[in-house]
Design an enzyme around this catalytic site. Structure first.
Site, PDB file in Angstrom:
ATOM      1  N   ASP A  58     -72.465 -21.937  14.261  1.00 33.18           N
ATOM      2  CA  ASP A  58     -71.702 -23.081  13.766  1.00 33.18           C
ATOM      3  C   ASP A  58     -70.879 -22.655  12.553  1.00 33.18           C
ATOM      4  OD1 ASP A  58     -71.023 -25.674  12.543  1.00 33.18           O
ATOM      5  OD2 ASP A  58     -72.401 -26.427  14.085  1.00 33.18           O
ATOM      6  N   SER A 124     -51.874 -30.819  14.533  1.00 33.31           N
ATOM      7  CA  SER A 124     -51.456 -31.594  15.707  1.00 33.31           C
ATOM      8  C   SER A 124     -50.253 -32.451  15.375  1.00 33.31           C
ATOM      9  CB  SER A 124     -52.630 -32.484  16.115  1.00 33.31           C
ATOM     10  OG  SER A 124     -52.208 -33.481  17.005  1.00 33.31           O
ATOM     11  N   TYR A 148     -59.558 -38.757  13.692  1.00 29.90           N
ATOM     12  CA  TYR A 148     -59.264 -37.377  14.105  1.00 29.90           C
ATOM     13  C   TYR A 148     -57.997 -36.890  13.414  1.00 29.90           C
ATOM     14  CZ  TYR A 148     -57.080 -33.713  16.884  1.00 29.90           C
ATOM     15  OH  TYR A 148     -56.414 -32.569  17.266  1.00 29.90           O
ATOM     16  N   LYS A 152     -57.059 -33.853  10.396  1.00 32.51           N
ATOM     17  CA  LYS A 152     -56.022 -32.805  10.449  1.00 32.51           C
ATOM     18  C   LYS A 152     -55.129 -32.867   9.214  1.00 32.51           C
ATOM     19  CE  LYS A 152     -57.123 -30.900  14.323  1.00 32.51           C
ATOM     20  NZ  LYS A 152     -57.759 -29.579  14.291  1.00 32.51           N
ATOM     21  N   ASN A 198     -56.992 -37.633  28.299  1.00 27.74           N
ATOM     22  CA  ASN A 198     -55.598 -37.178  28.285  1.00 27.74           C
ATOM     23  C   ASN A 198     -55.015 -37.176  29.696  1.00 27.74           C
ATOM     24  OD1 ASN A 198     -56.830 -35.137  25.788  1.00 27.74           O
ATOM     25  ND2 ASN A 198     -55.246 -36.630  25.392  1.00 27.74           N
ATOM     26  N   ASP A 294     -50.774 -46.064  21.169  1.00 25.81           N
ATOM     27  CA  ASP A 294     -49.793 -45.144  21.769  1.00 25.81           C
ATOM     28  C   ASP A 294     -48.374 -45.429  21.261  1.00 25.81           C
ATOM     29  OD1 ASP A 294     -51.450 -43.561  23.202  1.00 25.81           O
ATOM     30  OD2 ASP A 294     -51.023 -44.451  25.159  1.00 25.81           O
TER      31      ASP A 294
HETATM   32  P1  NAD Z   1     -61.869 -27.417  22.498  1.00 28.42           P
HETATM   33  O1  NAD Z   1     -62.849 -28.514  22.238  1.00 28.42           O
HETATM   34  O2  NAD Z   1     -61.690 -26.952  23.882  1.00 28.42           O
HETATM   35  O3  NAD Z   1     -62.209 -26.156  21.579  1.00 28.42           O
HETATM   36  C1  NAD Z   1     -62.812 -26.273  20.329  1.00 28.42           C
HETATM   37  C2  NAD Z   1     -63.969 -25.290  20.303  1.00 28.42           C
HETATM   38  O4  NAD Z   1     -64.600 -25.352  19.020  1.00 28.42           O
HETATM   39  C3  NAD Z   1     -65.042 -25.607  21.337  1.00 28.42           C
HETATM   40  O5  NAD Z   1     -65.350 -24.456  22.073  1.00 28.42           O
HETATM   41  C4  NAD Z   1     -66.246 -26.071  20.506  1.00 28.42           C
HETATM   42  O6  NAD Z   1     -67.477 -25.715  21.108  1.00 28.42           O
HETATM   43  C5  NAD Z   1     -65.996 -25.351  19.188  1.00 28.42           C
HETATM   44  N1  NAD Z   1     -66.546 -25.998  18.002  1.00 28.42           N
HETATM   45  C6  NAD Z   1     -66.420 -27.279  17.583  1.00 28.42           C
HETATM   46  N2  NAD Z   1     -67.019 -27.460  16.408  1.00 28.42           N
HETATM   47  C7  NAD Z   1     -67.564 -26.265  16.055  1.00 28.42           C
HETATM   48  C8  NAD Z   1     -68.306 -25.798  14.934  1.00 28.42           C
HETATM   49  N3  NAD Z   1     -68.634 -26.612  13.936  1.00 28.42           N
HETATM   50  N4  NAD Z   1     -68.696 -24.513  14.927  1.00 28.42           N
HETATM   51  C9  NAD Z   1     -68.384 -23.665  15.946  1.00 28.42           C
HETATM   52  N5  NAD Z   1     -67.670 -24.047  17.014  1.00 28.42           N
HETATM   53  C10 NAD Z   1     -67.268 -25.338  17.065  1.00 28.42           C
HETATM   54  O7  NAD Z   1     -60.464 -27.911  21.884  1.00 28.42           O
HETATM   55  P2  NAD Z   1     -59.014 -27.288  22.061  1.00 28.42           P
HETATM   56  O8  NAD Z   1     -58.240 -28.199  22.927  1.00 28.42           O
HETATM   57  O9  NAD Z   1     -59.097 -25.854  22.406  1.00 28.42           O
HETATM   58  O10 NAD Z   1     -58.466 -27.474  20.589  1.00 28.42           O
HETATM   59  C11 NAD Z   1     -58.565 -26.448  19.623  1.00 28.42           C
HETATM   60  C12 NAD Z   1     -58.047 -26.963  18.304  1.00 28.42           C
HETATM   61  O11 NAD Z   1     -56.714 -27.423  18.476  1.00 28.42           O
HETATM   62  C13 NAD Z   1     -58.827 -28.150  17.745  1.00 28.42           C
HETATM   63  O12 NAD Z   1     -58.904 -28.017  16.348  1.00 28.42           O
HETATM   64  C14 NAD Z   1     -57.981 -29.342  18.125  1.00 28.42           C
HETATM   65  O13 NAD Z   1     -58.164 -30.419  17.247  1.00 28.42           O
HETATM   66  C15 NAD Z   1     -56.587 -28.752  18.009  1.00 28.42           C
HETATM   67  N6  NAD Z   1     -55.602 -29.466  18.832  1.00 28.42           N
HETATM   68  C16 NAD Z   1     -55.830 -29.621  20.169  1.00 28.42           C
HETATM   69  C17 NAD Z   1     -54.927 -30.323  20.949  1.00 28.42           C
HETATM   70  C18 NAD Z   1     -55.174 -30.526  22.421  1.00 28.42           C
HETATM   71  O14 NAD Z   1     -54.523 -31.379  23.014  1.00 28.42           O
HETATM   72  N7  NAD Z   1     -56.038 -29.772  23.071  1.00 28.42           N
HETATM   73  C19 NAD Z   1     -53.764 -30.859  20.364  1.00 28.42           C
HETATM   74  C20 NAD Z   1     -53.549 -30.666  18.998  1.00 28.42           C
HETATM   75  C21 NAD Z   1     -54.483 -29.965  18.242  1.00 28.42           C
HETATM   76  C1  UD1 Z   2     -53.348 -37.705  22.561  1.00 23.31           C
HETATM   77  C2  UD1 Z   2     -53.836 -38.127  21.204  1.00 23.31           C
HETATM   78  C3  UD1 Z   2     -53.252 -37.199  20.148  1.00 23.31           C
HETATM   79  C4  UD1 Z   2     -53.642 -35.756  20.458  1.00 23.31           C
HETATM   80  C5  UD1 Z   2     -53.152 -35.411  21.866  1.00 23.31           C
HETATM   81  C6  UD1 Z   2     -53.613 -34.044  22.242  1.00 23.31           C
HETATM   82  C7  UD1 Z   2     -54.208 -40.547  21.487  1.00 23.31           C
HETATM   83  C8  UD1 Z   2     -53.766 -41.907  21.083  1.00 23.31           C
HETATM   84  N1  UD1 Z   2     -53.477 -39.515  20.986  1.00 23.31           N
HETATM   85  O1  UD1 Z   2     -51.942 -37.774  22.538  1.00 23.31           O
HETATM   86  O2  UD1 Z   2     -53.736 -37.555  18.881  1.00 23.31           O
HETATM   87  O3  UD1 Z   2     -53.051 -34.878  19.524  1.00 23.31           O
HETATM   88  O4  UD1 Z   2     -53.704 -36.363  22.799  1.00 23.31           O
HETATM   89  O5  UD1 Z   2     -53.147 -33.701  23.492  1.00 23.31           O
HETATM   90  O6  UD1 Z   2     -55.190 -40.376  22.196  1.00 23.31           O
HETATM   91  N2  UD1 Z   2     -51.523 -41.806  29.697  1.00 23.31           N
HETATM   92  C9  UD1 Z   2     -51.619 -42.630  30.796  1.00 23.31           C
HETATM   93  N3  UD1 Z   2     -52.796 -42.649  31.477  1.00 23.31           N
HETATM   94  C10 UD1 Z   2     -53.887 -41.892  31.123  1.00 23.31           C
HETATM   95  C11 UD1 Z   2     -53.766 -41.046  29.994  1.00 23.31           C
HETATM   96  C12 UD1 Z   2     -52.571 -41.039  29.301  1.00 23.31           C
HETATM   97  O7  UD1 Z   2     -50.678 -43.306  31.160  1.00 23.31           O
HETATM   98  O8  UD1 Z   2     -54.924 -41.985  31.785  1.00 23.31           O
HETATM   99  C13 UD1 Z   2     -50.229 -41.738  28.981  1.00 23.31           C
HETATM  100  C14 UD1 Z   2     -50.306 -42.110  27.511  1.00 23.31           C
HETATM  101  O9  UD1 Z   2     -50.085 -43.483  27.342  1.00 23.31           O
HETATM  102  C15 UD1 Z   2     -49.169 -41.241  26.936  1.00 23.31           C
HETATM  103  C16 UD1 Z   2     -49.156 -40.009  27.824  1.00 23.31           C
HETATM  104  O10 UD1 Z   2     -49.820 -40.382  29.024  1.00 23.31           O
HETATM  105  O11 UD1 Z   2     -47.944 -41.901  27.072  1.00 23.31           O
HETATM  106  C17 UD1 Z   2     -49.884 -38.815  27.217  1.00 23.31           C
HETATM  107  O12 UD1 Z   2     -51.188 -39.211  26.843  1.00 23.31           O
HETATM  108  P1  UD1 Z   2     -52.285 -38.153  26.321  1.00 23.31           P
HETATM  109  O13 UD1 Z   2     -52.368 -37.026  27.273  1.00 23.31           O
HETATM  110  O14 UD1 Z   2     -53.536 -38.907  26.036  1.00 23.31           O
HETATM  111  O15 UD1 Z   2     -51.645 -37.567  24.991  1.00 23.31           O
HETATM  112  P2  UD1 Z   2     -51.105 -38.340  23.684  1.00 23.31           P
HETATM  113  O16 UD1 Z   2     -51.337 -39.791  23.771  1.00 23.31           O
HETATM  114  O17 UD1 Z   2     -49.730 -37.863  23.440  1.00 23.31           O
END
Ligand code: NAD
Ligand code: UD1
Length: 332
Positions: A58, A124, A148, A152, A198, A294
């Site tokens: 961790d 993000s 969340y 950030k 998502n 949204d």
């Molecule tokens: P993810 O959940 O797939 O990966 C995060 C990893 O961190 C996981 O493997 C989890 O087990 C590990 N983790 C969490 N807390 C921990 C801790 N305290 N110690 C050790 N390991 C820990 O998420 P992701 O989609 O790969 O996202 C990675 C980063 O990018 C995150 O910080 C997320 O907030 C950021 N981010 C993601 C998105 C997205 O849409 N996926 C968008 C914007 C920002």
């Molecule tokens: C979401 C998060 C954002 C995060 C991002 C990471 C919310 C409000 N925001 O963004 O903080 O950084 O994911 O990828 O959760 N949609 C549908 N049906 C669904 C799911 C989504 O219509 O079942 C639509 C949503 O209204 C949106 C678009 O698809 O218009 C994208 O949604 P999503 O993938 O959840 O991403 P964000 O909302 O952009």
């Protein structure tokens, strides 16, 4: 050069470890497997034919981090570890503040202690709240709408304060837009537990028959067809952005924020149509109410990343849809 990757077995982390190994970096990963599986380690090794060190631990645990820094000369850190589900963060804010802030503070303290002052941080587009205009530039005002997002923004502020106090730091804050897709091999990708929040993971599960019907959250937005518009970016492009950021911070001191997006907005229905066409499969959907919180549309101006880091997304929406579905088919 040796890079410590926190959360390196997660979705974006695993793809980034692949690109780091492909670029001959040595890699140490720390992940507590909260949202990932240990088997991802072997899949990364299979893709790259290269080895790396994995520490199951961790990031909030100072002793584990210190051991890593004692045993390795870490040149820079990419910090992915954290919780990321917006809805859950509203239900369980303390859990989000504790994990996302504690892990970052502990990491920064240990980095400082071992004089490792180069960091790439996963932020993000959520830090832009409801943008007043589009495309979004890094200079836009920052605000958040959920815990969340607040974690950030708080971490970004902490990093800016650290740099102010000590100009030896070199920090790249990467603001991701909407990462989707998977590695071409189909070995690594995004596999959320339960019902996805998502859009792309939901579409994939409907296409695969695991879920019946996609709910399109609202068709009365001020967009091309009334459905929400987002900047989807292929996870491999995003990972390559981290390589460029690492290259940059290894050479330059300072702190900077970069949007990582394609600059192209796609509506929900445009994404559904692209997915259907590319994969030759029907995606059932129905229009439902808007999802609380949204926004109409969100897409990046990523010209700063292009100018300073020399990075630009290459992959289009078709490849994103193809690779996302390929991962699910290969991992049934
Ligand atoms: P993810 O959940 O797939 O990966 C995060 C990893 O961190 C996981 O493997 C989890 O087990 C590990 N983790 C969490 N807390 C921990 C801790 N305290 N110690 C050790 N390991 C820990 O998420 P992701 O989609 O790969 O996202 C990675 C980063 O990018 C995150 O910080 C997320 O907030 C950021 N981010 C993601 C998105 C997205 O849409 N996926 C968008 C914007 C920002
Ligand atoms: C979401 C998060 C954002 C995060 C991002 C990471 C919310 C409000 N925001 O963004 O903080 O950084 O994911 O990828 O959760 N949609 C549908 N049906 C669904 C799911 C989504 O219509 O079942 C639509 C949503 O209204 C949106 C678009 O698809 O218009 C994208 O949604 P999503 O993938 O959840 O991403 P964000 O909302 O952009």
């Amino acid at each position: 050069m040796k890079i410590l990757v926190t959360g390196g077995l997660g979705y974006i982390g695993s793809h980034t470890v692949v690109e780091l190994l492909n670029n001959d970096y040595e890699v140490v990963v720390i992940d507590n497997l909260y949202n990932s599986k240990e088997e991802v380690k072997d899949k990364i090794k299979a893709i790259t034919n290269k080895d790396f060190q994995f520490v199951k631990g961790d990031v909030c645990d100072k002793n584990v981090l210190e051991k890593i820094f004692i045993e390795n000369k870490i040149d820079a850190v990419i910090h992915f570890a954290g919780y990321k589900a917006v809805g859950e963060s509203v239900q369980k804010p303390l859990m989000y503040y504790r994990n996302n802030l504690d892990s970052t503070l502990t990491l920064l303290e240990v980095m400082n202690q071992y004089n490792c002052k180069r960091l790439v941080f996963s932020s993000s587009a959520t830090v832009y709240g409801k943008p007043a205009s589009l495309p979004i530039k890094e200079t836009f005002p920052l605000s958040t709408t959920n815990p969340y997002g607040t974690t950030k923004l708080m971490i970004e502020d902490i990093l800016r304060d650290i740099y102010k106090s000590d100009n030896d730091w070199s920090i790249a804050i990467l603001r991701y837009f909407n990462p989707v897709g998977a590695h071409k091999s189909g070995l690594i990708g995004e596999s959320p537990n339960g019902i996805p929040n998502n859009l792309m993971p939901y579409i994939v599960k409907v296409a695969d028959g695991e879920l019946e019907c996609l709910s399109v959250f609202g068709d009365d937005y001020d967009t091309v067809d009334g459905t929400g518009v987002r900047d989807y970016i292929h996870v491999v492009d995003l990972s390559l952005g981290h390589i460029k950021a690492i290259e940059y911070i290894l050479k330059n001191k300072g702190i900077d924020e970069y949007n990582l997006g394609t600059g192209n907005g796609f509506s929900v229905l445009q994404l559904v149509k692209a997915f259907e066409k590319v994969n030759g499969i029907k995606v059932n959907y129905k229009i439902t109410d808007r999802r609380a919180g949204d926004i109409d549309a969100c897409y990046a101006d990523s010209s700063k990343a292009k100018e300073i880091l020399g990075w630009e997304a290459q992959k289009g929406i078709d490849e994103m849809c193809k690779d996302a579905y390929n991962f699910v088919i290969k991992n049934k």
